[in-house]
Design a protein around this motif. Structure first.
Motif, PDB file in Angstrom:
ATOM      1  N   PRO A 163       0.840  -1.203   0.000  1.00 40.07           N
ATOM      2  CA  PRO A 163       0.000   0.000   0.000  1.00 40.07           C
ATOM      3  C   PRO A 163       0.873   1.250   0.000  1.00 40.07           C
ATOM      4  O   PRO A 163       2.081   1.186   0.250  1.00 40.07           O
ATOM      5  CB  PRO A 163      -0.789  -0.122   1.306  1.00 40.07           C
ATOM      6  CG  PRO A 163       0.093  -0.934   2.198  1.00 40.07           C
ATOM      7  CD  PRO A 163       0.824  -1.902   1.304  1.00 40.07           C
ATOM      8  N   ALA A 164       0.271   2.380  -0.266  1.00 43.17           N
ATOM      9  CA  ALA A 164       1.003   3.641  -0.214  1.00 43.17           C
ATOM     10  C   ALA A 164       1.500   3.886   1.214  1.00 43.17           C
ATOM     11  O   ALA A 164       0.830   3.509   2.184  1.00 43.17           O
ATOM     12  CB  ALA A 164       0.094   4.784  -0.656  1.00 43.17           C
ATOM     13  N   PRO A 165       2.668   4.478   1.369  1.00 38.34           N
ATOM     14  CA  PRO A 165       3.187   4.731   2.724  1.00 38.34           C
ATOM     15  C   PRO A 165       2.252   5.624   3.530  1.00 38.34           C
ATOM     16  O   PRO A 165       1.683   6.577   3.003  1.00 38.34           O
ATOM     17  CB  PRO A 165       4.523   5.442   2.460  1.00 38.34           C
ATOM     18  CG  PRO A 165       4.868   5.154   1.039  1.00 38.34           C
ATOM     19  CD  PRO A 165       3.578   4.960   0.326  1.00 38.34           C
ATOM     20  N   THR A 166       2.094   5.283   4.783  1.00 42.16           N
ATOM     21  CA  THR A 166       1.350   6.160   5.689  1.00 42.16           C
ATOM     22  C   THR A 166       2.318   7.040   6.479  1.00 42.16           C
ATOM     23  O   THR A 166       1.950   8.129   6.909  1.00 42.16           O
ATOM     24  CB  THR A 166       0.497   5.336   6.667  1.00 42.16           C
ATOM     25  OG1 THR A 166       1.343   4.399   7.358  1.00 42.16           O
ATOM     26  CG2 THR A 166      -0.581   4.573   5.919  1.00 42.16           C
ATOM     27  N   HIS A 167       3.545   6.550   6.675  1.00 44.80           N
ATOM     28  CA  HIS A 167       4.544   7.314   7.419  1.00 44.80           C
ATOM     29  C   HIS A 167       5.941   7.003   6.875  1.00 44.80           C
ATOM     30  O   HIS A 167       6.147   6.001   6.190  1.00 44.80           O
ATOM     31  CB  HIS A 167       4.507   6.989   8.920  1.00 44.80           C
ATOM     32  CG  HIS A 167       3.227   7.343   9.594  1.00 44.80           C
ATOM     33  ND1 HIS A 167       2.254   6.413   9.876  1.00 44.80           N
ATOM     34  CD2 HIS A 167       2.735   8.539  10.031  1.00 44.80           C
ATOM     35  CE1 HIS A 167       1.226   7.005  10.463  1.00 44.80           C
ATOM     36  NE2 HIS A 167       1.488   8.292  10.561  1.00 44.80           N
ATOM     37  N   ILE A 168       6.882   7.856   7.218  1.00 45.95           N
ATOM     38  CA  ILE A 168       8.300   7.623   6.938  1.00 45.95           C
ATOM     39  C   ILE A 168       9.022   7.669   8.278  1.00 45.95           C
ATOM     40  O   ILE A 168       8.768   8.550   9.106  1.00 45.95           O
ATOM     41  CB  ILE A 168       8.881   8.680   5.981  1.00 45.95           C
ATOM     42  CG1 ILE A 168       8.051   8.760   4.695  1.00 45.95           C
ATOM     43  CG2 ILE A 168      10.337   8.363   5.634  1.00 45.95           C
ATOM     44  CD1 ILE A 168       8.516   9.831   3.732  1.00 45.95           C
ATOM     45  N   TRP A 169       9.914   6.699   8.481  1.00 46.67           N
ATOM     46  CA  TRP A 169      10.559   6.541   9.786  1.00 46.67           C
ATOM     47  C   TRP A 169      12.077   6.615   9.648  1.00 46.67           C
ATOM     48  O   TRP A 169      12.644   6.188   8.655  1.00 46.67           O
ATOM     49  CB  TRP A 169      10.202   5.176  10.401  1.00 46.67           C
ATOM     50  CG  TRP A 169       8.742   4.886  10.426  1.00 46.67           C
ATOM     51  CD1 TRP A 169       8.009   4.214   9.495  1.00 46.67           C
ATOM     52  CD2 TRP A 169       7.818   5.271  11.442  1.00 46.67           C
ATOM     53  NE1 TRP A 169       6.690   4.149   9.856  1.00 46.67           N
ATOM     54  CE2 TRP A 169       6.533   4.790  11.051  1.00 46.67           C
ATOM     55  CE3 TRP A 169       7.933   5.970  12.643  1.00 46.67           C
ATOM     56  CZ2 TRP A 169       5.398   4.988  11.815  1.00 46.67           C
ATOM     57  CZ3 TRP A 169       6.800   6.166  13.409  1.00 46.67           C
ATOM     58  CH2 TRP A 169       5.552   5.676  13.000  1.00 46.67           C
ATOM     59  N   TRP A 170      12.708   7.125  10.693  1.00 47.39           N
ATOM     60  CA  TRP A 170      14.156   6.995  10.800  1.00 47.39           C
ATOM     61  C   TRP A 170      14.496   5.580  11.260  1.00 47.39           C
ATOM     62  O   TRP A 170      13.800   5.014  12.096  1.00 47.39           O
ATOM     63  CB  TRP A 170      14.715   7.970  11.844  1.00 47.39           C
ATOM     64  CG  TRP A 170      14.697   9.409  11.473  1.00 47.39           C
ATOM     65  CD1 TRP A 170      13.960  10.402  12.049  1.00 47.39           C
ATOM     66  CD2 TRP A 170      15.466  10.046  10.454  1.00 47.39           C
ATOM     67  NE1 TRP A 170      14.205  11.604  11.453  1.00 47.39           N
ATOM     68  CE2 TRP A 170      15.133  11.425  10.470  1.00 47.39           C
ATOM     69  CE3 TRP A 170      16.402   9.588   9.525  1.00 47.39           C
ATOM     70  CZ2 TRP A 170      15.705  12.341   9.595  1.00 47.39           C
ATOM     71  CZ3 TRP A 170      16.973  10.500   8.656  1.00 47.39           C
ATOM     72  CH2 TRP A 170      16.629  11.857   8.685  1.00 47.39           C
ATOM     73  N   VAL A 171      15.571   5.021  10.743  1.00 45.26           N
ATOM     74  CA  VAL A 171      16.103   3.753  11.227  1.00 45.26           C
ATOM     75  C   VAL A 171      17.606   3.918  11.359  1.00 45.26           C
ATOM     76  O   VAL A 171      18.295   4.176  10.365  1.00 45.26           O
ATOM     77  CB  VAL A 171      15.795   2.581  10.272  1.00 45.26           C
ATOM     78  CG1 VAL A 171      16.457   1.307  10.782  1.00 45.26           C
ATOM     79  CG2 VAL A 171      14.302   2.371  10.160  1.00 45.26           C
ATOM     80  N   GLY A 172      18.104   3.793  12.579  1.00 46.68           N
ATOM     81  CA  GLY A 172      19.540   3.901  12.807  1.00 46.68           C
ATOM     82  C   GLY A 172      20.102   2.577  13.258  1.00 46.68           C
ATOM     83  O   GLY A 172      19.665   2.016  14.259  1.00 46.68           O
TER      84      GLY A 172
END
Length: 331
Positions: free
Chosen positions: A202-211
């Motif tokens: 599906p289309a993204p609902t959020h964008i997250w940082w990943v470290g």
């Protein structure tokens, strides 16, 4: 049950006899390498050997259980009491009540228990593969134990026992011996199950940082990451790597909703993939940038940032910096 009938035919085949023999030999490193590559990659051999030896010295002193009820008592006796180091002068390997560290070592304990008391315990090869266990339970019509809460460390240790009890009853119902149950769970059943669906995102609902401290093989199509429950299939991840590269290296898509695994100390994970390579935004470049040098995550080099949402301002500045390096910013 169809799978059981097919499996009993498989057991009499040349391949089936070979697989039984390999489980009979019970080479822990072989089992990990062959049936759980993610666990194998994350295992330090010398630490595993020590864990196995520490638990073996405890389990060998316990009486043979003669019933499923006695096996439960034996298991609780182990997890509720101190496990000493191999050398008493070194103190305790795991102190009584330290269920969090017990959970970290639980896969090793499962190997020792299933090797010494195979009638009641299974080698646990489902860490990071909980979706496969859920599929097996659904296909074979047995009910998995209830999921304990994330902070219920003893309950999470007990989940292993409850699973052993469930599979003991399954084995009795279908007239299997232990040396047959294990190949069924880890070799035969996975070959019959559908692959996890990583398509139709599906289309993204959020964008997250990943470290993360470690890098990911750039040729690997999918991998596993520990993300918080807030991530959802289709979301985007911006990844910061600390080693060997220091900086933001690209975007990933989340390929699955979070999967709860009570035996995994971090409790949930997602599959990610479809990596979009970007020009490196190095730590030095981020430090020189007026926006990111003041970002709350900058002092931590974006590590331990999993589950931190990327704001519109974050994304705008990130894309501007990438665009200046010639990156097509349509993500």
């Amino acid at each position: 049950m169809k799978y059981i009938e097919e499996f009993k035919t498989f057991l009499n085949s040349f391949e089936g006899l070979e697989i039984q023999d390999k489980f009979d030999q019970f080479n822990v490193f072989y089992l990990l390498n062959d049936y759980n590559s993610i666990e194998s990659e994350r295992t330090v051999p010398d630490l595993l050997r020590y864990d196995l030896a520490a638990f073996t010295q405890v389990v060998q002193q316990l009486p043979q259980p003669n019933s499923i009820e006695e096996a439960k008592v034996l298991y609780e006796q182990i997890i509720d009491h101190t496990v000493p180091c191999l050398d008493p002068a070194d103190g305790d390997f795991i102190t009584a009540g330290d269920y969090r560290n017990m959970l970290h070592a639980l896969v090793s304990l499962s190997f020792v228990l299933s090797h010494i008391f195979p009638a009641y315990f299974i080698p646990y090869l489902y860490r990071y593969k909980m979706h496969q266990l859920a599929q097996t339970a659904e296909a074979c019509d047995f009910e998995l134990p209830a999921m304990p809460k994330a902070d219920d460390w003893r309950g999470r240790c007990m989940y292993y026992w409850e699973l052993c009890e469930t599979l003991y009853n399954f084995r009795m119902k279908h007239d299997l011996i232990s040396a047959e149950l294990w190949p069924f769970l880890y070799h035969f059943a996975p070959a019959c199950l559908p692959m996890i669906d990583f398509g139709n995102l599906p289309a993204p609902t959020h964008i997250w940082w990943v470290g993360k401290r470690e890098s990911i093989d750039e040729y690997r199509n999918t991998t596993l990451m520990h993300l918080r429950n807030s991530a959802r299939k289709g979301d985007l991840l911006a990844r910061y790597e600390a080693a060997p590269t220091q900086g933001i290296t690209g975007f990933w898509r989340v390929l699955s909703d979070p999967i709860i695994d009570p035996i995994d100390p971090q409790y949930t994970y997602c599959y990610v993939g479809n990596r979009l390579h970007t020009p490196l935004l190095s730590y030095a470049e981020l430090k020189a940038d007026a926006y990111f040098s003041k970002h709350p995550l900058f002092k931590r080099r974006f590590l331990n940032s999993d589950g931190r949402m990327i704001s519109e301002a974050d994304l705008k500045q990130l894309l501007q910096m990438l665009q200046a390096k010639g990156f097509d910013c349509q993500i």
